[in-house]
Design a protein around this motif. Structure first.
Motif, PDB file in Angstrom:
ATOM      1  N   ASN A  94     -24.768 -10.356 -94.100  1.00  0.00           N
ATOM      2  CA  ASN A  94     -24.302 -10.547 -95.476  1.00  0.00           C
ATOM      3  C   ASN A  94     -24.334  -9.209 -96.192  1.00  0.00           C
ATOM      4  OD1 ASN A  94     -24.085 -11.107 -98.229  1.00  0.00           O
ATOM      5  ND2 ASN A  94     -25.085 -13.094 -98.004  1.00  0.00           N
ATOM      6  N   ILE A  96     -23.607  -8.430 -99.284  1.00  0.00           N
ATOM      7  CA  ILE A  96     -24.106  -8.429-100.657  1.00  0.00           C
ATOM      8  C   ILE A  96     -25.636  -8.391-100.686  1.00  0.00           C
ATOM      9  CG2 ILE A  96     -24.075  -9.662-102.872  1.00  0.00           C
ATOM     10  CD1 ILE A  96     -21.509 -11.115-101.546  1.00  0.00           C
ATOM     11  N   GLU A  97     -26.223  -9.274 -99.883  1.00  0.00           N
ATOM     12  CA  GLU A  97     -27.701  -9.328 -99.895  1.00  0.00           C
ATOM     13  C   GLU A  97     -28.334  -8.380 -98.899  1.00  0.00           C
ATOM     14  OE1 GLU A  97     -29.723 -13.090-100.124  1.00  0.00           O
ATOM     15  OE2 GLU A  97     -27.914 -14.052-100.905  1.00  0.00           O
ATOM     16  N   GLN A  98     -27.498  -7.728 -98.113  1.00  0.00           N
ATOM     17  CA  GLN A  98     -27.970  -6.756 -97.108  1.00  0.00           C
ATOM     18  C   GLN A  98     -28.960  -7.376 -96.128  1.00  0.00           C
ATOM     19  OE1 GLN A  98     -27.304  -3.156 -96.600  1.00  0.00           O
ATOM     20  NE2 GLN A  98     -25.469  -3.819 -97.677  1.00  0.00           N
ATOM     21  N   GLU A  99     -28.624  -8.599 -95.720  1.00  0.00           N
ATOM     22  CA  GLU A  99     -29.515  -9.200 -94.711  1.00  0.00           C
ATOM     23  C   GLU A  99     -28.727 -10.182 -93.873  1.00  0.00           C
ATOM     24  OE1 GLU A  99     -32.573 -11.056 -97.053  1.00  0.00           O
ATOM     25  OE2 GLU A  99     -31.301 -12.757 -97.548  1.00  0.00           O
ATOM     26  N   ASP A 101     -27.677 -13.637 -92.476  1.00  0.00           N
ATOM     27  CA  ASP A 101     -27.688 -15.033 -92.892  1.00  0.00           C
ATOM     28  C   ASP A 101     -27.549 -15.910 -91.664  1.00  0.00           C
ATOM     29  OD1 ASP A 101     -28.037 -14.494 -95.473  1.00  0.00           O
ATOM     30  OD2 ASP A 101     -25.974 -14.938 -96.125  1.00  0.00           O
ATOM     31  N   GLU A 127     -32.982 -19.393 -95.769  1.00  0.00           N
ATOM     32  CA  GLU A 127     -33.687 -18.489 -94.856  1.00  0.00           C
ATOM     33  C   GLU A 127     -35.034 -19.060 -94.448  1.00  0.00           C
ATOM     34  OE1 GLU A 127     -33.523 -14.563 -96.682  1.00  0.00           O
ATOM     35  OE2 GLU A 127     -31.634 -15.388 -97.460  1.00  0.00           O
ATOM     36  N   ASP A 130     -38.467 -17.386 -95.760  1.00  0.00           N
ATOM     37  CA  ASP A 130     -38.804 -17.759 -97.136  1.00  0.00           C
ATOM     38  C   ASP A 130     -39.378 -19.167 -97.173  1.00  0.00           C
ATOM     39  OD1 ASP A 130     -37.846 -15.377 -97.716  1.00  0.00           O
ATOM     40  OD2 ASP A 130     -36.013 -16.057 -98.745  1.00  0.00           O
TER      41      ASP A 130
END
Lengths: 421, 225
Positions: A94, A96-99, A101, A127, A130
């Protein structure tokens, strides 16, 4: 390892809580994860059947790229070797979130205008990290709250619940069979404690009865012996008046005399021991210990002189004793006698009074008996012919009777008895 | 001197009677409570020896009875009871002395003598034995009219010996007499020897005859040969 009752309960609760946490937390995680995925799967399948029912018949091959552009999370892919609906996980980055998904993807074979294609739908999964973290946090909070609650409740509850128990305990701790005060237990509203109190009461009553019986027996026996001893003594006194006694006979009579004296002493001391138990010495007065000792000293100086014993006194500070005078006199005289008796020829005795203690120290050979037996009745060392083994028992009894403490030490060839008033 | 012995133990009574008889005492003996009351009412005695536990009666009742009759007979209680209360009650009821069983007959004898002395010879408290004179009040001993230096204990010993004239005194009897209340404490009677030696020496120095004889193995005897 002795622990308090309360701590034991609390430890059990703590262990239980941690165990609960360790087992339930992963289980909770696995289960909720499973339910979640099931839910997602269902949604994907629903989406697919909706597409098949409502959109598939209208879709043309040339519209596919356009359709793909206008739909998010659904697309129609070029066909590959896919026979039936397949669910799987996939990851995509992703921006935008730099991670990364995670997605749940459903690929399903479809036919558009007679040609095979693949329908693909995907759902972004929450996620897991989390998710896991939140669950652990939630659980820790819950366990902490649980423990705190349990701690407070058990503490309060235990204190209230166990109060009768501690009261009983206190009563028993203060009970002394010699002191004629039966413990008084208060009734509680707990059946078990009442049973405990009742059992202890019965036990004490039984023991007191036995104890009193014993004491009375000793007293009666000693008392009944007085008259025969008196007759015996009188007969020997009469016998020795005869003029026709040979030397051999007089030796026999002499040893008889010694034996009668000893018998009389043992008997009187036994009588005395049992009498201290009864209420016969309960009238008390306040008097100076120093004066009491000085009054007796003459007699013992005379006794000590026979063995060339030097007697010294160090009276630092007089003690005012509040007790039965006769008994205190007996305690002191027994200790002094002991110091003379178990002394060496040309030995020393020191009598010291300071603040709250009386210490009588004398030279002498090491103790011929075990130290813990020292104050027991009839315990005496085999090497001493003198004494009847009752003197120190009487001393101990008198000390106990007045709640004084007495201790014994043997340092540098000196016996020392310390009475703390 | 007339003595009434009220004692239910036959053997003990017999020994007391025998011992006192040889010392110029007439000792009557009763075992029974009512007989004792009868005797008391009829005769006067110099001294009554009273046992407290009697068949069909309490020795204390005899004491009260004596008081009621306004008799002044001296009373020595001889009892196995040794607690303070009993003693005090005895003295309150008019007893003059209290001797706890078991006792030496020699001790009983000097107690009787002392009691009679107190009762009869008010003011005159001098005991004389040949050249020896003992003043009980001023505690002075004179030999041939010259006072000698003696301790209180030695006077006590002298009185004990003279009181038991011609009687063999065991070391134990002397030791118990000299120790008084402490009698039950001692088990070493060697100090008697030291006292006897001292008093012998003092009497000898004052040119008194040697009355104290050593009886082999048994003890001592005061005797004027």
């Amino acid at each position: 390892m002795n622990k308090k009752l309360l701590h034991k309960t609390q430890r059990a609760y703590l262990v239980f809580s941690i165990l609960l946490f360790v087992i339930v937390a992963p289980l909770f995680y696995v289960l909720s994860n499973k339910f979640y995925i099931d839910e997602v799967n269902e949604r994907l399948m629903l989406q697919k059947s909706d597409f098949v029912q409502n959109s598939l018949s209208k879709l043309k091959i040339e519209d596919i790229s356009l359709w793909n552009n206008f739909n998010y999370a659904v697309e129609i892919l070029e066909p590959y070797n896919l026979k039936k609906d397949t669910l799987f996980y996939s990851t995509s980055f992703n921006k935008i979130e730099q991670e990364n998904d995670r997605f749940r993807v459903l690929n399903s074979p479809i036919t558009i205008e007679g040609k095979p294609y693949v329908f693909s739908a995907k759902v972004n999964l929450i996620e897991s990290e989390d998710f896991l973290l939140s669950i652990i946090l939630l659980f820790v909070c819950l366990i902490l709250l649980l423990m705190l609650g349990l701690f407070i409740i058990t503490k309060k509850l235990s204190q209230r619940l166990w109060r009768p128990f501690y009261e009983t305990l206190h009563q028993i701790e203060n009970f002394d069979i010699d002191r004629h005060q039966k413990p008084h237990f208060t009734n509680s509203d707990t059946e078990e404690f009442n049973r405990l109190n009742k059992s202890i009461n019965d036990l004490i009553k039984r023991n007191l009865a036995i104890y009193n019986n014993q004491r009375e027996f000793v007293e009666n026996a000693a008392h009944e012996l007085q008259t025969p001893i008196a007759i015996f003594k009188a007969k020997v006194d009469t016998l020795i008046q005869r003029s026709d006694i040979t030397e051999g006979q007089s030796e026999l009579l002499s040893s008889l005399n010694v034996t009668i004296s000893r018998l009389k002493r043992v008997n009187k001391n036994l009588l005395l021991l049992s009498k201290i138990d009864t209420e016969q010495y309960n009238d008390t007065e306040t008097f100076s210990l120093q004066q009491l000792i000085e009054k007796q000293l003459g007699f013992f100086l005379e006794q000590a002189e026979q063995k060339n014993i030097t007697v010294t006194t160090t009276f630092q500070k007089d003690i005012l004793v509040h007790a039965n005078y006769g008994l205190t006199e007996l305690l002191v005289s027994n200790l002094l006698l002991n110091a003379v008796r178990h002394n060496l020829k040309t030995g020393t005795i020191n009598i010291a009074i300071s603040h709250k203690t009386l210490e009588i120290t004398n030279t002498g050979n090491p103790l011929g008996l075990k130290e813990e037996d020292l104050f027991n009745r009839f315990s005496k060392s085999s090497n001493s012919e003198q004494g009847n083994g009752l003197g120190l028992a009487i001393v101990k009894k008198i000390a106990d009777h007045n709640t004084w403490t007495i201790s014994y030490t043997y340092v540098a060839n000196k016996h020392s008895f310390l009475v703390t008033f | 001197m007339k003595i009434l012995l009220i004692e239910d133990e036959k053997d003990l009574a017999k020994s007391i009677q025998d011992y006192l008889k040889t010392n110029d005492f007439v000792c009557e003996w009763v075992t029974d409570f009512s007989l004792a009351l009868e005797k008391i009412a009829l005769y006067d005695y110099d001294c009554i020896l009273l046992d407290l536990m009697l068949p069909r009666g309490n020795g204390f009742d005899i004491l009260s009875h004596l008081k009621k009759l306004n008799k002044s007979d001296g009373v020595i209680i001889i009892s196995a009871k040794q607690n303070l209360e009993t003693r005090l009650e005895g003295f309150n009821l008019g007893a003059d002395d209290y001797l706890v069983k078991p006792f030496h007959l020699s001790e009983l004898l000097v107690r009787i003598q002392a009691l009679i002395r107190r009762k009869k010879f008010d003011g005159n408290n001098i005991i004389t034995f040949n050249e020896i004179q003992i003043d009980l009040l001023s505690k002075v001993v004179k030999v041939h009219g010259i006072s000698i230096d003696v301790t209180k204990k030695e006077i006590d010993l002298l009185l004990f010996l003279i009181g038991n004239n011609k009687k063999v005194l065991s070391k134990e009897a002397i030791a118990e007499h000299l120790s008084g209340d402490m009698a039950d404490m001692i088990d070493n009677h060697d100090f008697v020897y030291a006292h006897i030696k001292n008093i012998k020496k003092k009497l000898k120095n004052a040119e008194s005859k040697s009355y104290i004889k050593t009886v082999y193995g048994l003890g001592y005897k005061w005797e004027d040969e």
